[in-house]
Design a protein around this motif. Sequence first.
Motif, short mmCIF file in Angstrom:
data_model
loop_
_atom_site.label_atom_id
_atom_site.label_comp_id
_atom_site.label_asym_id
_atom_site.label_seq_id
_atom_site.Cartn_x
_atom_site.Cartn_y
_atom_site.Cartn_z
N GLN A 113 42.50 -8.16 -50.99
CA GLN A 113 41.16 -7.65 -51.28
C GLN A 113 40.35 -8.69 -52.06
O GLN A 113 39.19 -8.94 -51.75
CB GLN A 113 41.24 -6.34 -52.07
N LEU A 114 40.96 -9.32 -53.06
CA LEU A 114 40.28 -10.35 -53.84
C LEU A 114 39.88 -11.53 -52.97
O LEU A 114 38.77 -12.07 -53.09
CB LEU A 114 41.15 -10.82 -55.01
N VAL A 115 40.78 -11.93 -52.07
CA VAL A 115 40.47 -13.04 -51.17
C VAL A 115 39.29 -12.68 -50.28
O VAL A 115 38.38 -13.48 -50.06
CB VAL A 115 41.71 -13.42 -50.33
N GLY A 116 39.26 -11.45 -49.79
CA GLY A 116 38.14 -11.00 -48.98
C GLY A 116 36.84 -11.03 -49.75
O GLY A 116 35.80 -11.48 -49.24
N GLU A 117 36.87 -10.57 -51.00
CA GLU A 117 35.68 -10.59 -51.84
C GLU A 117 35.23 -12.03 -52.12
O GLU A 117 34.05 -12.33 -52.08
CB GLU A 117 35.94 -9.84 -53.15
#
Length: 110
Positions: free
Chosen positions: A38-42
Amino acid sequence: SLSLSGINAEYGDEYNTAIQNTEADLVALQETFQDVQQLVGEQKEILTEAQTNVEEAEHQAETAAGELRQANVYKQASRKKIVIIVCILLIVLAVIATVLAILFTGKPKI
């Protein structure tokens, strides 16, 4: 003395506890991977937006540089026009002064 079945039961309980702990660790690891994903996507969204902003700033800087070059051309043309106008005015004033001198004195004062 312990019986064989008692030892097996004790090891079986330890084995089951170890399996449960491993399963809990795997669930926690899976949650961690999901959080990282999720952090990578953000971060990808943020980086894409930053890249878009950089490209837009680059385009605006190129446009501004072109406008500054054009403004410089206009400035130089304006200076030339001012010099020409001043020269014409000086010539006109000289002609007027000569005409006035002829009118008031009857002969040119050069």
